[in-house]
Design an enzyme around this catalytic site. Structure first.
Site, PDB file in Angstrom:
ATOM      1  N   ASP A   1       4.669   3.368   4.634  1.00 36.62           N
ATOM      2  CA  ASP A   1       5.418   2.317   3.599  1.00 36.62           C
ATOM      3  C   ASP A   1       5.985   3.374   2.488  1.00 36.62           C
ATOM      4  O   ASP A   1       7.078   2.966   1.917  1.00 36.62           O
ATOM      5  CB  ASP A   1       4.640   1.447   3.103  1.00 36.62           C
ATOM      6  CG  ASP A   1       4.705   0.370   3.853  1.00 36.62           C
ATOM      7  OD1 ASP A   1       5.258   0.217   5.021  1.00 36.62           O
ATOM      8  OD2 ASP A   1       4.164  -0.888   3.442  1.00 36.62           O
TER       9      ASP A   1
ATOM     10  N   GLY B   1       4.835   2.798  10.464  1.00 32.28           N
ATOM     11  CA  GLY B   1       3.504   3.362  10.636  1.00 32.28           C
ATOM     12  C   GLY B   1       3.052   4.004  12.162  1.00 32.28           C
ATOM     13  O   GLY B   1       2.413   4.749  12.084  1.00 32.28           O
TER      14      GLY B   1
ATOM     15  N   HIS C   1       0.778  -1.250  -0.191  1.00 29.94           N
ATOM     16  CA  HIS C   1      -0.055   0.063  -0.055  1.00 29.94           C
ATOM     17  C   HIS C   1       0.910   1.214   0.105  1.00 29.94           C
ATOM     18  O   HIS C   1       2.035   1.320   0.468  1.00 29.94           O
ATOM     19  CB  HIS C   1      -0.947   0.093   1.209  1.00 29.94           C
ATOM     20  CG  HIS C   1      -0.414  -0.067   2.376  1.00 29.94           C
ATOM     21  ND1 HIS C   1      -0.054   1.142   3.091  1.00 29.94           N
ATOM     22  CD2 HIS C   1      -0.022  -1.064   3.417  1.00 29.94           C
ATOM     23  CE1 HIS C   1       0.613   0.531   4.397  1.00 29.94           C
ATOM     24  NE2 HIS C   1       0.572  -0.327   4.591  1.00 29.94           N
TER      25      HIS C   1
END
Length: 610
Positions: free
Chosen positions: A337, A309, A11
């Site tokens: 990411d 994250g 993602h």
């Protein structure tokens, strides 16, 4: 020498270009495709990076991918075998994709890069770095520190979910790891799923919801879900989770423990969800603090760098700052990411190639303004082609007209300079408002952003004024630290108002800047620096001169489910699809009432909800 870093296929795909160790450009693919969290190969982001570096694909010396697919495949295979036969359904869904594409990612990447180079397969140097090393490199190498402890925390890379590193000069060593399935990021995502939000997207909503709740479930989480040690290491009891074997985050045992099935997405929020959010937030903060204390003890360093994250949890970051475990903290603005694209390129430059590093106290991310920019001529050409009606103003008049609009409690779309890299709008692609307005928070949420009413907005404040309004007196250029509004700016609450809890607290003005003051008096502060964003700094200065307040409401220029705008066309479409009243792009000033009604759009249901 040019090195292209790539993050993709999970993602938030992104690309970054470094040239002789300097970060030249970085951007997320979603900004070009208009697909939120786009995971495809970042062809558009790579093309932009090549353009910014003024080079062709054939002139790139190395391409570096942000993780090692074979190690990730090994983890998936071992996990499925360990949970067999329960994990067979998940195995059956995942394996065809891995066998078709992901297992042979090296060949796939060469083909994608070949298209950009005009050949079948790109023949150049293709490198791979481990996921958490890329995170650690993105945190340490652009930081202003000569040496630092480095913590990375996320869901999972190949095997690692949490790492402690030690950066010294050009050297970066990973000292300790916590491995899958034990993951602080996945614990938080489990509660994101359980409270009815989308995993890998809605975690910040849980963080924003937490101040409305009471941490009633903290002990239950510590007693059953996570075995937390004093050094910050932990293990998760897998009976309560389903991310290893199944297609959801939580198991029936989790639901039984907390007394209900997961909340249905978009259904009304109850006090229970708020209390759950407050509880997992409190546990996350405790884990982060213990990890930080251990990092200080293990490395002896006075500085800390963060990525992954979990490092986007600005509330936990603010608590960490206040504890003074470290003298200073630097957080990668694209901590998720996407930032792996920057980190992988820098890891190759310093680690693989052995190039030196000469930190001079400056932040090498340069305010995260690393995306595309459009000069005035290009802005006018694009707006005209879109059918926009605008007035071109001088610099001084542009600032004055924008201040007029904000003081009149209008929402202003503000697109200036280079687009930001990372999830936050930092005055390059922002929607601005008057923080003194008691209705601005509600208006922006419901009529402009089309999002949940409980969600707070951030204040932008000139760096030199931050300590006059918030209990933060450090650089916070990336909106990744939460502080409290100072007592002298708070408003006294009546007995009835003080007794409220939960969502009933939402509409009670709590300070002289109510639009950016959360229900617990906190604020996600962005400090604005004259050297990295002079025009935004000038706007804040003019607003202060007019009102005595050096603070503006700053939220990202998009609606719920839409990526932040990139181009003048994106900005104009969002302007015409929402109740934003004024738009400022470059030196062009647009008023909604001047635009053709035929160009109005319905943005409320245009994008898939995040």
């Amino acid at each position: 020498m040019r090195i292209l870093g790539i993050s993709a296929f999970y993602h938030d795909s992104a690309a970054a270009m470094i040239e002789d160790g300097r970060i030249v450009a970085a951007a997320q693919e979603e900004r070009f495709t208009r697909k939120k969290h786009d995971a495809d190969f970042p062809a558009n982001a790579v093309a932009y990076c090549l353009s910014a570096a003024e080079c062709e694909m054939t002139e790139v010396d190395h391409v570096v991918f942000y993780d090692k697919p074979i190690l990730k495949f090994e983890r998936l295979l071992e996990t499925y075998l360990a949970t067999s036969p329960r994990g067979f359904r998940s195995f059956r869904m995942a394996m065809p994709l891995w066998i078709k594409e992901k297992l042979f990612q090296k060949k796939l990447l060469r083909r994608y890069l070949g298209k950009l180079a005009g050949v079948k397969e790109w023949p150049g140097s293709l490198l791979f770095t481990e996921h958490h090393l890329a995170h650690a490199a993105s945190a340490f190498f652009p930081s202003p520190f000569a040496s630092a402890a480095v913590l990375t925390m996320d869901g999972v890379g190949e095997w690692c979910t949490t790492s402690l590193g030690h950066g010294r000069g050009k050297d970066l060593d990973i000292l300790k790891e916590i491995r899958f399935p034990h993951s602080l990021g996945l614990l938080y995502s489990a509660f994101t799923y359980y409270t009815g939000f989308k995993v890998n997207s809605g975690e910040y909503k849980v963080m924003g919801l937490a101040p409305y709740g009471r941490p009633l479930f903290v002990q239950k989480i510590l007693d059953h879900l996570i075995d937390l040690k004093e050094d910050g290491s932990f293990r998760l009891d897998q009976r309560y989770f389903d991310y290893c074997a199944g297609l959801t985050m939580t198991s029936p045992a989790f639901h039984e423990l907390f007394g209900a099935e997961p909340r249905r997405p978009e259904s009304p929020l109850t006090q229970r969800e708020m209390d759950l959010a407050a509880s997992v937030q409190a546990v996350t903060e405790e884990v982060v603090l213990k990890l930080a204390r251990f990092a200080r003890q293990e490395t002896g360093e006075r500085h800390l760098c963060l990525a992954g994250g979990v490092a986007l949890n600005c509330v936990a970051n603010g608590k960490l700052l206040k504890k003074r475990i470290f003298d200073d903290i630097w957080i990668q603005p694209a901590a998720g990411d996407a930032g792996g694209a920057v980190g992988s390129a820098l890891a190759a430059w310093h680690g693989y190639l052995g190039n030196g590093r000469s930190p001079d106290g400056r932040d090498r991310m340069t305010g995260a303004y690393l995306g595309p920019a459009f000069d005035q001529r290009e802005v006018e050409k694009r707006l005209t082609a879109s059918g926009a009606v605008y007035t071109v103003l001088s610099d001084d008049d542009l600032i004055a007209r924008t201040v007029d609009a904000i003081v009149d409690e209008k929402a202003v779309g503000w697109m200036q300079g280079r687009m930001e890299f990372g999830p936050r709008a930092l005055g390059g692609r922002s929607i601005l408002g008057d923080p003194r307005s008691p209705i601005m928070q509600k208006t922006l949420n419901l009529k402009v952003k089309y999002r949940e009413s409980f969600r707070p907005f951030a204040p932008s404040v000139r760096r030199e004024d931050v300590a006059e309004w918030f209990d933060v007196d450090v650089d916070s250029p990336y909106m990744l630290l939460v502080g409290d509004v100072l007592d002298r700016h708070r408003l006294p609450l009546g007995a009835g108002e003080a007794a409220l809890f939960g969502i009933d607290r939402l509409n009670v003005p709590r300070s002289g800047i109510p639009a950016v003051t959360h229900v617990d008096y906190s604020a996600r502060v962005q400090t604005v620096h004259r050297d990295t964003n002079p025009r935004y700094w000038e706007l804040l200065s003019a607003f202060k001169q007019r009102t005595g307040c050096p603070v503006l409401v700053n939220t990202s220029f998009n609606v719920r489910g839409e990526p932040i705008v990139c181009t003048p066309e994106d900005a104009f479409r969002c302007f015409m699809g929402t109740e934003i009243e004024c738009l400022v792009v470059g030196n062009c000033f647009l008023r909604k009432e001047d635009q053709s009604s035929n160009l109005r759009q319905d943005y409320k249901d245009r994008f898939e909800l995040d």
